[in-house]
Design an enzyme around this catalytic site. Structure first.
Site, short mmCIF file in Angstrom:
data_model
loop_
_atom_site.label_atom_id
_atom_site.label_comp_id
_atom_site.label_asym_id
_atom_site.label_seq_id
_atom_site.Cartn_x
_atom_site.Cartn_y
_atom_site.Cartn_z
N GLU A 166 -10.60 5.77 14.61
CA GLU A 166 -9.24 5.28 14.32
C GLU A 166 -8.30 5.12 15.53
O GLU A 166 -7.40 4.28 15.50
CB GLU A 166 -8.54 6.22 13.31
N ARG B 68 -3.30 4.12 -4.41
CA ARG B 68 -4.73 4.27 -4.11
C ARG B 68 -5.12 5.69 -3.74
O ARG B 68 -6.10 5.92 -3.02
CB ARG B 68 -5.16 3.34 -2.97
N GLY C 227 -6.98 11.60 8.47
CA GLY C 227 -7.76 10.58 7.78
C GLY C 227 -7.79 10.82 6.28
O GLY C 227 -7.64 9.90 5.48
N ARG D 286 -13.20 24.75 9.16
CA ARG D 286 -12.50 23.45 9.27
C ARG D 286 -11.02 23.57 9.01
O ARG D 286 -10.21 22.94 9.67
CB ARG D 286 -13.11 22.43 8.30
N ARG E 180 -2.09 10.91 15.13
CA ARG E 180 -3.31 11.09 14.32
C ARG E 180 -3.81 12.52 14.50
O ARG E 180 -3.86 13.05 15.62
CB ARG E 180 -4.38 10.10 14.78
N ILE E 181 -4.16 13.18 13.40
CA ILE E 181 -4.80 14.49 13.45
C ILE E 181 -6.12 14.35 12.70
O ILE E 181 -6.13 14.22 11.48
CB ILE E 181 -3.89 15.62 12.89
N ARG F 224 -5.90 16.25 3.00
CA ARG F 224 -5.44 17.02 4.17
C ARG F 224 -3.95 16.82 4.38
O ARG F 224 -3.25 17.73 4.84
CB ARG F 224 -6.20 16.58 5.42
N SER G 245 -10.84 14.29 13.24
CA SER G 245 -12.00 14.97 13.78
C SER G 245 -12.77 13.99 14.67
O SER G 245 -12.58 12.78 14.59
CB SER G 245 -12.90 15.49 12.66
N GLU H 253 -26.65 3.15 14.98
CA GLU H 253 -28.08 3.03 15.27
C GLU H 253 -28.27 2.61 16.72
O GLU H 253 -29.24 1.93 17.06
CB GLU H 253 -28.71 2.00 14.31
N ASP I 81 -18.44 17.91 14.98
CA ASP I 81 -19.89 17.86 15.16
C ASP I 81 -20.21 17.45 16.59
O ASP I 81 -19.33 17.00 17.32
CB ASP I 81 -20.52 16.89 14.15
N HIS J 62 0.79 -1.24 0.00
CA HIS J 62 0.00 0.00 0.00
C HIS J 62 0.82 1.28 0.00
O HIS J 62 0.26 2.38 0.00
CB HIS J 62 -0.94 0.00 1.21
N1 HPA Z 1 -18.92 9.55 14.58
C1 HPA Z 1 -17.83 8.86 14.23
N2 HPA Z 1 -16.72 9.45 13.80
C2 HPA Z 1 -16.71 10.81 13.73
C3 HPA Z 1 -17.81 11.56 14.08
C4 HPA Z 1 -18.98 10.89 14.53
O1 HPA Z 1 -19.99 11.52 14.86
N3 HPA Z 1 -17.49 12.87 13.88
C5 HPA Z 1 -16.23 12.89 13.42
N4 HPA Z 1 -15.74 11.64 13.33
#
Ligand code: HPA
Length: 234
Positions: free
Chosen positions: A181, A43, A20, A217, A87-88, A24, A90, A162, A204, A4
């Site tokens: 991750e 890839r 990720g 962002r 790791r950087i 970025r 969100s 869910e 979020d 890879h």
């Molecule tokens: N869930 C999973 N991974 C995430 C989220 C989330 O709400 N926001 C950013 N990465």
């Protein structure tokens, strides 16, 4: 060369920052490193190696989710000699005192499962950050205009979850946020004697459903890159 990563031996630095999103990685390399050179594009998972204040550093995408990160972390450490992986990314906030745009530094990463489960079998191994990196990342974050939280996060296998009951349990047990991750990064690093840390911007909020506007962002991501570089080298 690995399945890879088509970098040549020596192309990867001992310190690797892992967003990720591969684009970025390109953005961070072009904005924060001197002389960035593309070292992997298999890839479309870009990796760049350059310098930060005279130190060699690679910024390489991890992809989304633990199976993807696991492939790159294993190859970077075992085949290319990476010793420090940060790791950087969100995360989604799971506490009311954690707001979008804040930074979360992960001391531990709780999971239901990781790609390492088959190796660990009955063991509930506790994936945790390297303390030296954690300490320096926290110190670096305190010098900038960003609210920082340090504690446990949850590494999930699903983005479209869910199980609202799980969010409630995590919130009640003080978990700061959810991403996908960090736990496997900490496990792979532990297995190979490498150092690891995960730093996340809150993109979020699972309790208020607020989301970070697109225009914010980039700035938030830049804060994280600077904190990660300071943690590795300052
Ligand atoms: N869930 C999973 N991974 C995430 C989220 C989330 O709400 N926001 C950013 N990465």
């Amino acid at each position: 060369m690995t399945p890879h990563i088509n970098a040549k031996p020596g192309d990867i630095a001992e310190t690797v920052l892992m967003p990720g999103d591969p684009r970025r990685a390109k953005w961070a390399a072009e904005n924060f490193l001197t002389n960035p050179v593309l070292v992997n594009e298999v890839r479309g998972m870009f990796g760049y190696t350059g310098e930060y204040r005279g130190n060699r550093v690679t910024i390489h995408g991890s992809g989304m989710g633990m199976p993807s990160l696991s492939i790159y972390a294993n190859e970077l450490i075992a085949q290319y000699g990476a010793k420090t992986l940060i790791r950087i990314g969100s995360c989604g906030a799971m506490q009311h005192h954690v707001n979008v745009r804040d930074v979360v530094i992960a001391m531990t990463a709780t999971t239901m499962s990781t790609p390492s489960r088959g190796i660990m079998r009955e063991l509930n191994f506790a994936p945790c950050a390297d303390f030296g990196l954690l300490e320096r990342a926290v110190a670096a974050s305190r010098t900038r205009d960003v609210a920082t939280h340090v504690g446990g996060i949850y590494s999930s296998d699903v983005f479209y979850d869910e199980r609202p009951d799980l969010t409630e349990i995590m919130t009640r047990h003080g978990i700061l946020g959810v991403e996908m991750e960090a736990a496997e990064l900490y496990l792979v690093a532990a297995r190979h004697g490498a150092r690891a840390l995960a730093i996340c911007t809150v993109s979020d909020h699972l309790l208020t459903h607020e989301a970070l506007p697109a225009e914010d962002r980039e700035r938030s991501f830049g804060d994280m890159v600077e904190i990660a570089l300071a943690a590795a080298f300052d």
